[in-house]
Design a protein around this motif. Structure first.
Motif, PDB file in Angstrom:
ATOM      1  N   VAL A 106       9.430   2.338 -26.809  1.00 49.69           N
ATOM      2  CA  VAL A 106       8.998   3.519 -27.541  1.00 49.69           C
ATOM      3  C   VAL A 106       7.855   3.115 -28.463  1.00 49.69           C
ATOM      4  CG1 VAL A 106       9.675   5.302 -29.186  1.00 49.69           C
ATOM      5  CG2 VAL A 106      11.319   4.494 -27.487  1.00 49.69           C
ATOM      6  N   ARG A 108       5.860   3.554 -31.658  1.00 44.93           N
ATOM      7  CA  ARG A 108       6.157   4.126 -32.974  1.00 44.93           C
ATOM      8  C   ARG A 108       4.901   4.542 -33.733  1.00 44.93           C
ATOM      9  NH1 ARG A 108      11.123   5.847 -32.372  1.00 44.93           N
ATOM     10  NH2 ARG A 108      12.544   4.182 -31.833  1.00 44.93           N
ATOM     11  N   ALA A 109       3.850   3.714 -33.674  1.00 44.22           N
ATOM     12  CA  ALA A 109       2.650   4.042 -34.441  1.00 44.22           C
ATOM     13  C   ALA A 109       1.473   3.185 -33.995  1.00 44.22           C
ATOM     14  CB  ALA A 109       2.900   3.813 -35.926  1.00 44.22           C
ATOM     15  N   ALA A 126       5.871  -0.913 -31.822  1.00 49.41           N
ATOM     16  CA  ALA A 126       6.674  -0.417 -30.700  1.00 49.41           C
ATOM     17  C   ALA A 126       8.054  -1.060 -30.756  1.00 49.41           C
ATOM     18  CB  ALA A 126       5.999  -0.737 -29.373  1.00 49.41           C
ATOM     19  N   ASP A 127       9.029  -0.320 -30.304  1.00 55.47           N
ATOM     20  CA  ASP A 127      10.405  -0.812 -30.229  1.00 55.47           C
ATOM     21  C   ASP A 127      10.846  -0.756 -28.776  1.00 55.47           C
ATOM     22  OD1 ASP A 127      10.239  -0.805 -32.996  1.00 55.47           O
ATOM     23  OD2 ASP A 127      11.363   1.066 -33.210  1.00 55.47           O
ATOM     24  N   TYR A 143      11.823  -5.332 -31.814  1.00 60.32           N
ATOM     25  CA  TYR A 143      10.798  -4.600 -32.541  1.00 60.32           C
ATOM     26  C   TYR A 143       9.514  -5.413 -32.502  1.00 60.32           C
ATOM     27  CZ  TYR A 143      15.220  -2.709 -33.991  1.00 60.32           C
ATOM     28  OH  TYR A 143      16.478  -2.183 -33.966  1.00 60.32           O
TER      29      TYR A 143
END
Length: 166
Positions: A106, A108-109, A126-127, A143
């Protein structure tokens, strides 16, 4: 007397023509500046999108689709990054298949650190959840934080360097 009246009219016409030329020149300059700024804004967004897409590709691997997954990583990279991925692709593929790895990542930013011309530095967060099909081990969460160098190559923004950061 008629000659004296013509001279001020010519001076007035010349002055108005000069003002009109200055206004047209200023308008043209403003329009060019706006186009340049719009182009820079587009490049900023494209660089952020390229880094984010690349990160998502890095953290999304599945032993059942590993060839396609690796192709996506290579397709979003260039330069040193692409060379490293190409060199390590065989080992990554065999490890992924042997261990039946399934990673779901995923994004994240992303954040722009700097941009000059056709290169940019982007921070990416990202995770990922990693699981192993057929294993009794619970999934692991990891992470990732990267700094990615992104370069515009042939009109496309591609990741040229990836460094993991704390």
């Amino acid at each position: 007397m008629a000659g004296l009246a013509v001279r001020p009219a010519r001076i007035l016409i010349a002055a108005l023509s000069g003002v009109l030329a200055a206004l047209v020149g200023t308008g043209t300059w403003i329009a060019a500046q706006a186009r340049d700024e719009q182009g820079r804004a587009g490049d900023k967004q494209a660089a952020l999108l390229a880094a984010g897409t690349h990160a998502k590709n890095l953290v999304s691997l599945d032993y059942r689709t590993v060839d396609t997954d690796l192709r996506r990583i290579l397709d979003t990279s260039t330069g040193v990054a692409k060379t490293e991925y190409t060199t390590n692709a065989g080992k990554l593929k065999s490890t992924t298949v042997e261990n039946k790895v399934v990673q779901h990542g995923v994004l994240r930013a992303t954040g722009l650190v700097s941009m000059t011309g056709t290169t940019a530095k982007v921070l990416v967060v990202a995770d990922v959840e990693i699981r192993w099909d057929g294993s009794k081990s619970p999934p692991e969460d990891r992470y990732y934080r990267w700094q990615m160098d992104v370069s515009k190559v042939g009109g496309l923004w591609l990741v040229s360097k990836v460094v993991q950061v704390q």
